[in-house]
Design an enzyme around this catalytic site. Sequence first.
Site, PDB file in Angstrom:
ATOM      1  N   GLU A  69       4.956  -1.708   9.530  1.00 23.31           N
ATOM      2  CA  GLU A  69       4.292  -2.923   9.177  1.00 23.31           C
ATOM      3  C   GLU A  69       5.556  -3.619   8.548  1.00 23.31           C
ATOM      4  O   GLU A  69       4.957  -4.386   7.501  1.00 23.31           O
ATOM      5  CB  GLU A  69       3.493  -2.944   8.245  1.00 23.31           C
ATOM      6  CG  GLU A  69       1.662  -1.944   9.433  1.00 23.31           C
ATOM      7  CD  GLU A  69       0.736  -2.394   7.910  1.00 23.31           C
ATOM      8  OE1 GLU A  69       0.582  -2.508   7.392  1.00 23.31           O
ATOM      9  OE2 GLU A  69      -0.286  -2.096   8.996  1.00 23.31           O
ATOM     10  N   GLU A 110      -1.817   3.045  15.128  1.00 18.11           N
ATOM     11  CA  GLU A 110      -2.708   2.806  14.144  1.00 18.11           C
ATOM     12  C   GLU A 110      -3.556   2.031  14.393  1.00 18.11           C
ATOM     13  O   GLU A 110      -3.444   1.312  14.857  1.00 18.11           O
ATOM     14  CB  GLU A 110      -2.414   2.369  11.982  1.00 18.11           C
ATOM     15  CG  GLU A 110      -1.468   2.911  11.567  1.00 18.11           C
ATOM     16  CD  GLU A 110      -1.043   2.102  10.467  1.00 18.11           C
ATOM     17  OE1 GLU A 110      -1.595   1.511   9.885  1.00 18.11           O
ATOM     18  OE2 GLU A 110      -0.317   2.070  10.084  1.00 18.11           O
TER      19      GLU A 110
END
Length: 513
Positions: free
Chosen positions: A176, A301
């Site tokens: 991320e 995810e």
Amino acid sequence: MDSVQRVMVLPQEPIGQIHPYLHGHFAEHLGELVYPGIYVSPESPIPNTNGLRNDVIEALRPLNIPVLRWPGGCFADTYNWRDGIGPRERRPMRVNVHWGMAEEPNSFGTHEFMAFCRAIGADPYFAGNLGSDSPAELRDWVEYCNFAGKSTLAEERRTNGAGQPFNVQLWGIGNENWGCGGNMSPEEYAAAFARYRTYVHNYPGTQVEAIACGPNGYDWQWTRRFFEYMTNHHTSCRLNQVQGFAAHYYCGTAGTATKYTESQWLELLSKAYAMEGIVTGHRRIMDEYDPARRRKLIMDEWGTWHPVEQDKPQGGLYQQNSIRDACVAALTLDVFHNHADKVYMANIAQLINVLQALLLVEEDRCIQTPTYHVFNLYQAHKGAQAVRFLTAAETVSNGEAAAEHCKSCYIDKQPFALQAVHGSASIHDDMLCVTVVNTHPTQPVELDLELYQGRLNEVETVTLAANDIHAHNTFEHPLAVQPSEPKRVQARGAHLRVSLPAGSVTRMRGRLG
């Protein structure tokens, strides 16, 4: 809504092999996932093996989990692997700055994670720290894990109890990085990826697959700008450094984990089914730069993200898990199967006690969630050949809530709609496996499945359903939601009729005639 809903399976139209990694999982140092979900003190009265909970291992083994991502997530962006090796009494206490400023004792580190993977039969997938550590730290971690020869790092691993290398193949180069991993632009991250990747070496016996940080949901620009930079850098094309590209997509919530209306049920399932747009949209952009698809699309995810239970610490992301979450999991896995030619690996978030968990633990108790049962039901798809599945079922939601959530997940802005029945199909050794979701919260349907240019005889069906759309398993009632006993249904040539309860997941298996 008409009670009869038609779907068709086309065995003559293969899509691609369903890689087992599409049924992967994720374990982050977050809330009560690792402590006490996986690890307790070896002196704990909870039965354990060197700190690893026996009940959790026994619960997970039957799922044959193919791959497990660790240690984050955002936790990976501040993690130094050296904190988690060596004698436990000498490991430093850190602060988990991303998740509630919780204490992090580092009792569960590289060796403990590898022992856990081996205990449940999963391949390890490490998330490396590009956000706050140096390329040298990541380089050293790879050597520590993978080098079989003589070096100071390899000897340190041996001293710490692992004579043979761990041979970790899957390495995430950052996490991320558009957010908690450094708030970078795509170009900034691409440059950092190329730098860090240069020092992630292949040691004899282990070919590293380096996985780049992909976009958040529908951020098409992150994908395009990353691949543009990696392809057209002024010195050379750097795409050979990239083996995987990992996107994230959480369908969020509608209501809470256990309190929601019928319209909120449909809203969440619509948001979940938007995964199809995420997969096809990003793969389409990747294909412009990588038409041979040598770079694998990964969703490492995904899942629901409900408000934290009121009696739990807010930083721990603990949530319950209902029959609605089971339908979300099933819809999403069916999307992955139907696009097995486009996506290689996926990791639901997360394994225990956090977000859309498979297990919930409390003290010495361990229960299975409805999502656990979906992964168990869907095991027959792993490694099989996905074939075309078409639904002609009625529309039950026009997807307005989903469209607002994902800002039109399709690049070409096709309208999004949730139908009464979605599913997927696969074939392995002449055994057909079809899984379907009745997405409507209150209306059962009669499924008319047609096998195009094929025949079925007897089919085994198993259904996951509940009398209440809010049903979930608790420590007091751990079997409130569980699969039915298998039933035998006789097909009539190319047609099969199966009753689907409202808000349910059904698996059908039979040998092709």
